[in-house]
Design a protein around this motif. Structure first.
Motif, PDB file in Angstrom:
ATOM      1  N   ASP A  72      14.589 -61.088 -50.267  1.00 46.50           N
ATOM      2  CA  ASP A  72      14.312 -61.781 -51.531  1.00 46.50           C
ATOM      3  C   ASP A  72      15.499 -61.758 -52.494  1.00 46.50           C
ATOM      4  O   ASP A  72      15.354 -62.032 -53.671  1.00 46.50           O
ATOM      5  N   PHE A  73      16.698 -61.461 -51.998  1.00 47.40           N
ATOM      6  CA  PHE A  73      17.881 -61.436 -52.849  1.00 47.40           C
ATOM      7  C   PHE A  73      18.488 -62.821 -53.057  1.00 47.40           C
ATOM      8  O   PHE A  73      19.388 -62.978 -53.874  1.00 47.40           O
ATOM      9  N   GLY A  74      18.011 -63.831 -52.340  1.00 44.54           N
ATOM     10  CA  GLY A  74      18.554 -65.177 -52.496  1.00 44.54           C
ATOM     11  C   GLY A  74      18.520 -65.654 -53.931  1.00 44.54           C
ATOM     12  O   GLY A  74      19.437 -66.337 -54.393  1.00 44.54           O
ATOM     13  N   GLN A  75      17.487 -65.267 -54.679  1.00 46.97           N
ATOM     14  CA  GLN A  75      17.345 -65.669 -56.074  1.00 46.97           C
ATOM     15  C   GLN A  75      18.451 -65.084 -56.956  1.00 46.97           C
ATOM     16  O   GLN A  75      18.669 -65.551 -58.070  1.00 46.97           O
ATOM     17  N   PHE A  76      19.145 -64.045 -56.457  1.00 49.86           N
ATOM     18  CA  PHE A  76      20.209 -63.391 -57.226  1.00 49.86           C
ATOM     19  C   PHE A  76      21.572 -63.528 -56.567  1.00 49.86           C
ATOM     20  O   PHE A  76      22.498 -62.794 -56.902  1.00 49.86           O
ATOM     21  N   GLU A  77      21.711 -64.450 -55.642  1.00 48.97           N
ATOM     22  CA  GLU A  77      22.935 -64.544 -54.846  1.00 48.97           C
ATOM     23  C   GLU A  77      24.198 -64.623 -55.701  1.00 48.97           C
ATOM     24  O   GLU A  77      25.221 -64.023 -55.369  1.00 48.97           O
ATOM     25  N   ASP A  78      24.132 -65.325 -56.834  1.00 44.96           N
ATOM     26  CA  ASP A  78      25.311 -65.454 -57.692  1.00 44.96           C
ATOM     27  C   ASP A  78      25.522 -64.238 -58.588  1.00 44.96           C
ATOM     28  O   ASP A  78      26.498 -64.177 -59.328  1.00 44.96           O
TER      29      ASP A  78
ATOM     30  N   ARG B 282      13.213 -55.321 -52.862  1.00 44.29           N
ATOM     31  CA  ARG B 282      13.938 -54.937 -54.070  1.00 44.29           C
ATOM     32  C   ARG B 282      14.128 -56.103 -55.037  1.00 44.29           C
ATOM     33  O   ARG B 282      14.090 -55.917 -56.251  1.00 44.29           O
ATOM     34  N   GLY B 283      14.333 -57.306 -54.536  1.00 44.52           N
ATOM     35  CA  GLY B 283      14.516 -58.458 -55.415  1.00 44.52           C
ATOM     36  C   GLY B 283      13.310 -58.712 -56.306  1.00 44.52           C
ATOM     37  O   GLY B 283      13.456 -59.045 -57.480  1.00 44.52           O
ATOM     38  N   ASN B 284      12.112 -58.563 -55.756  1.00 46.44           N
ATOM     39  CA  ASN B 284      10.895 -58.742 -56.557  1.00 46.44           C
ATOM     40  C   ASN B 284      10.791 -57.666 -57.632  1.00 46.44           C
ATOM     41  O   ASN B 284      10.338 -57.937 -58.746  1.00 46.44           O
ATOM     42  N   GLN B 285      11.189 -56.456 -57.309  1.00 42.52           N
ATOM     43  CA  GLN B 285      11.159 -55.359 -58.280  1.00 42.52           C
ATOM     44  C   GLN B 285      12.141 -55.633 -59.419  1.00 42.52           C
ATOM     45  O   GLN B 285      11.826 -55.400 -60.590  1.00 42.52           O
ATOM     46  N   ILE B 286      13.309 -56.169 -59.081  1.00 45.59           N
ATOM     47  CA  ILE B 286      14.304 -56.525 -60.098  1.00 45.59           C
ATOM     48  C   ILE B 286      13.791 -57.683 -60.948  1.00 45.59           C
ATOM     49  O   ILE B 286      13.902 -57.659 -62.179  1.00 45.59           O
ATOM     50  N   LYS B 287      13.216 -58.696 -60.309  1.00 46.12           N
ATOM     51  CA  LYS B 287      12.669 -59.847 -61.046  1.00 46.12           C
ATOM     52  C   LYS B 287      11.607 -59.374 -62.040  1.00 46.12           C
ATOM     53  O   LYS B 287      11.604 -59.795 -63.202  1.00 46.12           O
ATOM     54  N   ASP B 288      10.727 -58.489 -61.614  1.00 41.10           N
ATOM     55  CA  ASP B 288       9.692 -57.949 -62.508  1.00 41.10           C
ATOM     56  C   ASP B 288      10.314 -57.168 -63.664  1.00 41.10           C
ATOM     57  O   ASP B 288       9.855 -57.270 -64.809  1.00 41.10           O
ATOM     58  N   TYR B 289      11.360 -56.416 -63.384  1.00 39.63           N
ATOM     59  CA  TYR B 289      12.024 -55.654 -64.448  1.00 39.63           C
ATOM     60  C   TYR B 289      12.595 -56.608 -65.492  1.00 39.63           C
ATOM     61  O   TYR B 289      12.424 -56.396 -66.700  1.00 39.63           O
TER      62      TYR B 289
ATOM     63  N   ARG C 251      10.315 -50.532 -60.951  1.00 38.07           N
ATOM     64  CA  ARG C 251       8.976 -50.055 -60.613  1.00 38.07           C
ATOM     65  C   ARG C 251       8.916 -49.594 -59.155  1.00 38.07           C
ATOM     66  O   ARG C 251       9.734 -50.003 -58.333  1.00 38.07           O
ATOM     67  N   PRO C 252       7.898 -48.794 -58.830  1.00 36.64           N
ATOM     68  CA  PRO C 252       7.726 -48.383 -57.428  1.00 36.64           C
ATOM     69  C   PRO C 252       7.407 -49.572 -56.529  1.00 36.64           C
ATOM     70  O   PRO C 252       6.884 -50.597 -56.992  1.00 36.64           O
ATOM     71  N   GLN C 253       7.715 -49.420 -55.267  1.00 39.67           N
ATOM     72  CA  GLN C 253       7.384 -50.456 -54.288  1.00 39.67           C
ATOM     73  C   GLN C 253       5.867 -50.502 -54.127  1.00 39.67           C
ATOM     74  O   GLN C 253       5.208 -49.472 -54.027  1.00 39.67           O
TER      75      GLN C 253
END
Length: 152
Positions: A119-125, A92-99, A82-84
């Motif tokens: 906000d990439f910490g949630q996807f670090e792995d 970007r992490g929030n946009q990925i989480k929403d997707y 989605r758009p910012q």
């Protein structure tokens, strides 16, 4: 469904080719072939890409070049995030989480980017960091992405 959340700058281009590095496209192809993953664009370039056939004439030259190079190898851009949202800290992490939440079930995913957003910490792995100066999406980074998609 497996998903590759793909940035463009610093991932699909490099110091060797600042526009579009075909070695990086080949390495993306290696990931897609090994995992059968769909490509979802997360880059700011996504604003210049449209999935709908009736809007294809509006695609930016940069995204048209990427899409053409991918199509030549039998790949396609599946979607974009989605758009910012304006006025808030919407990285970007929030946009990925929403997707991910809006497109379940996603069995596995990898985030390929050259920037570690706050906000990439949630996807670090599930994050594969690339470097423009070191060749963008190299074969080594592609192999890392394949492992994440097939084993995580």
């Amino acid at each position: 469904m497996k998903v590759i959340f793909l940035d463009v700058d610093g991932v699909m281009n490099s110091i060797d080719n600042e526009w579009l590095d075909l070695k990086c496209v080949d390495n993306l192809h290696m990931i897609v072939k090994a995992t059968d993953a769909k490509v979802v664009i997360t880059s700011s370039w996504r604003t210049g890409w449209y999935k709908e056939a009736e809007k294809k004439h509006m695609v930016s030259p940069e995204m048209a070049a990427l899409e053409h190079a991918m199509n030549d190898l039998g790949m396609e851009i599946y979607d974009k995030t989605r758009p910012q949202l304006g006025g808030i800290m919407d990285f970007r992490g929030n946009q990925i989480k929403d997707y991910i939440e809006d497109h379940s079930p996603i069995e596995s995913f990898v985030v390929i980017d050259d920037i570690f957003f706050p906000d990439f910490g949630q996807f670090e792995d599930r994050l594969v960091l690339t470097d423009f100066d070191e060749g963008g999406l190299t074969m080594e980074r592609a192999q890392e992405a394949i492992y994440i998609l097939n084993h995580a």
